[in-house]
Design a protein around this motif. Structure first.
Motif, PDB file in Angstrom:
ATOM      1  N   GLN A 149     -19.567 -22.053   3.687  1.00 56.66           N
ATOM      2  CA  GLN A 149     -20.268 -21.535   4.860  1.00 56.66           C
ATOM      3  C   GLN A 149     -20.752 -22.666   5.768  1.00 56.66           C
ATOM      4  OE1 GLN A 149     -23.302 -18.923   3.403  1.00 56.66           O
ATOM      5  NE2 GLN A 149     -21.849 -17.455   2.540  1.00 56.66           N
ATOM      6  N   LEU A 150     -21.228 -23.765   5.165  1.00 58.99           N
ATOM      7  CA  LEU A 150     -21.675 -24.905   5.971  1.00 58.99           C
ATOM      8  C   LEU A 150     -20.519 -25.536   6.730  1.00 58.99           C
ATOM      9  CD1 LEU A 150     -24.224 -26.642   3.555  1.00 58.99           C
ATOM     10  CD2 LEU A 150     -24.718 -25.257   5.578  1.00 58.99           C
ATOM     11  N   ALA A 195     -17.061 -21.052  22.395  1.00 56.57           N
ATOM     12  CA  ALA A 195     -18.077 -20.466  21.514  1.00 56.57           C
ATOM     13  C   ALA A 195     -17.812 -18.986  21.280  1.00 56.57           C
ATOM     14  CB  ALA A 195     -19.467 -20.666  22.110  1.00 56.57           C
ATOM     15  N   LEU A 196     -17.436 -18.249  22.331  1.00 52.94           N
ATOM     16  CA  LEU A 196     -17.153 -16.822  22.182  1.00 52.94           C
ATOM     17  C   LEU A 196     -15.973 -16.587  21.252  1.00 52.94           C
ATOM     18  CD1 LEU A 196     -17.654 -15.575  25.854  1.00 52.94           C
ATOM     19  CD2 LEU A 196     -19.168 -15.224  23.903  1.00 52.94           C
ATOM     20  N   ALA A 197     -14.954 -17.443  21.359  1.00 55.82           N
ATOM     21  CA  ALA A 197     -13.794 -17.295  20.479  1.00 55.82           C
ATOM     22  C   ALA A 197     -14.137 -17.681  19.041  1.00 55.82           C
ATOM     23  CB  ALA A 197     -12.640 -18.142  21.004  1.00 55.82           C
ATOM     24  N   GLU A 198     -14.918 -18.741  18.884  1.00 62.53           N
ATOM     25  CA  GLU A 198     -15.247 -19.222  17.543  1.00 62.53           C
ATOM     26  C   GLU A 198     -16.220 -18.306  16.817  1.00 62.53           C
ATOM     27  OE1 GLU A 198     -14.259 -21.679  15.657  1.00 62.53           O
ATOM     28  OE2 GLU A 198     -12.785 -22.458  17.057  1.00 62.53           O
ATOM     29  N   LEU A 202     -15.959 -17.257  13.033  1.00 57.58           N
ATOM     30  CA  LEU A 202     -17.067 -17.662  12.172  1.00 57.58           C
ATOM     31  C   LEU A 202     -17.623 -16.463  11.405  1.00 57.58           C
ATOM     32  CD1 LEU A 202     -19.110 -19.792  11.234  1.00 57.58           C
ATOM     33  CD2 LEU A 202     -20.496 -19.222  13.237  1.00 57.58           C
ATOM     34  N   ALA A 203     -17.752 -15.324  12.087  1.00 62.44           N
ATOM     35  CA  ALA A 203     -18.246 -14.118  11.408  1.00 62.44           C
ATOM     36  C   ALA A 203     -17.296 -13.689  10.310  1.00 62.44           C
ATOM     37  CB  ALA A 203     -18.438 -13.001  12.428  1.00 62.44           C
ATOM     38  N   LYS A 205     -15.324 -15.669   8.558  1.00 71.33           N
ATOM     39  CA  LYS A 205     -15.426 -16.596   7.436  1.00 71.33           C
ATOM     40  C   LYS A 205     -16.706 -16.388   6.631  1.00 71.33           C
ATOM     41  CE  LYS A 205     -12.537 -20.401   9.085  1.00 71.33           C
ATOM     42  NZ  LYS A 205     -12.476 -21.851   9.405  1.00 71.33           N
ATOM     43  N   LEU A 206     -17.814 -16.140   7.325  1.00 71.38           N
ATOM     44  CA  LEU A 206     -19.091 -15.968   6.625  1.00 71.38           C
ATOM     45  C   LEU A 206     -19.115 -14.695   5.804  1.00 71.38           C
ATOM     46  CD1 LEU A 206     -21.651 -17.124   9.333  1.00 71.38           C
ATOM     47  CD2 LEU A 206     -20.783 -18.403   7.370  1.00 71.38           C
ATOM     48  N   ASN A 207     -18.324 -13.688   6.199  1.00 72.69           N
ATOM     49  CA  ASN A 207     -18.293 -12.428   5.464  1.00 72.69           C
ATOM     50  C   ASN A 207     -17.039 -12.272   4.616  1.00 72.69           C
ATOM     51  OD1 ASN A 207     -20.715 -10.810   6.582  1.00 72.69           O
ATOM     52  ND2 ASN A 207     -19.698 -11.578   8.408  1.00 72.69           N
ATOM     53  N   GLU A 208     -16.278 -13.337   4.503  1.00 72.22           N
ATOM     54  CA  GLU A 208     -15.025 -13.255   3.761  1.00 72.22           C
ATOM     55  C   GLU A 208     -15.264 -12.915   2.294  1.00 72.22           C
ATOM     56  OE1 GLU A 208     -12.809 -16.834   3.955  1.00 72.22           O
ATOM     57  OE2 GLU A 208     -11.014 -15.979   3.032  1.00 72.22           O
ATOM     58  N   TYR A 209     -16.285 -13.484   1.733  1.00 72.35           N
ATOM     59  CA  TYR A 209     -16.558 -13.247   0.322  1.00 72.35           C
ATOM     60  C   TYR A 209     -16.968 -11.798   0.071  1.00 72.35           C
ATOM     61  CZ  TYR A 209     -18.976 -13.207  -4.138  1.00 72.35           C
ATOM     62  OH  TYR A 209     -19.397 -12.867  -5.391  1.00 72.35           O
TER      63      TYR A 209
END
Length: 225
Positions: A149-150, A195-198, A202-203, A205-209
């Motif tokens: 996540q980091l 930033a809008l694309a990332e 990012l969301a 990746k953070l919720n992938e688990y």
């Protein structure tokens, strides 16, 4: 499921057998009968299926109340409104239900199955020696998840900084000398676009688990064959 607005707010009455008999026998010759009463009389001449499809509205009931008041003045048998409405059904207006998107429904069912699997494994791991100590319970596993996540957050920050640097410095190197305010505006615009694309990635990746399908752990053999 989402509900649409009510299109027809009229309250309808499905007449009982007693009400149908009274209307078809006594109100057949009424000249000022409303549409619902006339439809019921016409349907009685055809078949029972046609009668079952006819419903009455509030306007029909008001007319019937006035008709009964006149009917009781000359009739030997007094008939009242509440007697005719025994066993009648009231059909209330209801909004239309919009069917849910099939892909969304499949996704929801998948998430429910994953949540049920998590709860089942959490309840049964204490009595199963093969799953008593799951990888999720170890510190190393938690540290790996934190590092993932980091790293995702760091990638987001560096991408935004690189986009700002491109708009603030890179465009000037290609075109030539530009005003400081214009360069700052270009940098902010480029940074916001990236930033809008990332943020979307990012969301994910953070919720992938949380959305990964749980793998059923294999039971360890306690003896050799």
């Amino acid at each position: 499921m989402p509900l649409e607005s009510i299109v027809d707010a009229a309250v309808r009455i499905k007449p009982s057998v007693k009400l149908i008999d009274f209307i078809t026998k006594n109100a057949r010759d009424a000249n000022d009968a409303p549409i619902g009463v006339v439809s019921l009389i016409e349907a009685s001449k055809k078949s029972k299926r046609e009668i079952a499809s006819v419903t009455l509205k509030i306007e029909d009931l008001r007319w019937l109340s006035r008709y009964l008041a006149e009917y009781r003045k000359s009739a030997t048998e007094k008939v009242y409104m509440h007697e005719l409405f025994d066993d009648s059904d009231v059909i209330l207006p209801s909004p239309e239900v919009t069917p849910r998107n099939p892909e969304l429904e499949a996704r929801i069912q998948k998430l429910k199955a994953q949540q049920n699997a998590r709860e089942y494994q959490a309840m049964t791991k204490s009595i199963d020696s093969a799953r008593k100590f799951l990888p999720e319970d170890s510190i190393s596993y938690q540290m790996k998840q934190i590092n993932r996540q980091l790293i995702a957050v760091a990638q987001f920050v560096f991408s935004v900084i690189a986009g700002f640097a491109f708009g603030f410095i890179g465009v000037e190197l290609v075109i030539g000398n530009l005003d400081f305010g214009f360069r700052l505006l270009l940098g902010i615009i480029c940074g916001l676009i990236i930033a809008l694309a990332e943020i979307y990635f990012l969301a994910l990746k953070l919720n992938e688990y949380d959305f990964d399908t749980l793998a059923t752990p294999k039971a360890k053999k306690l003896h050799q064959d």
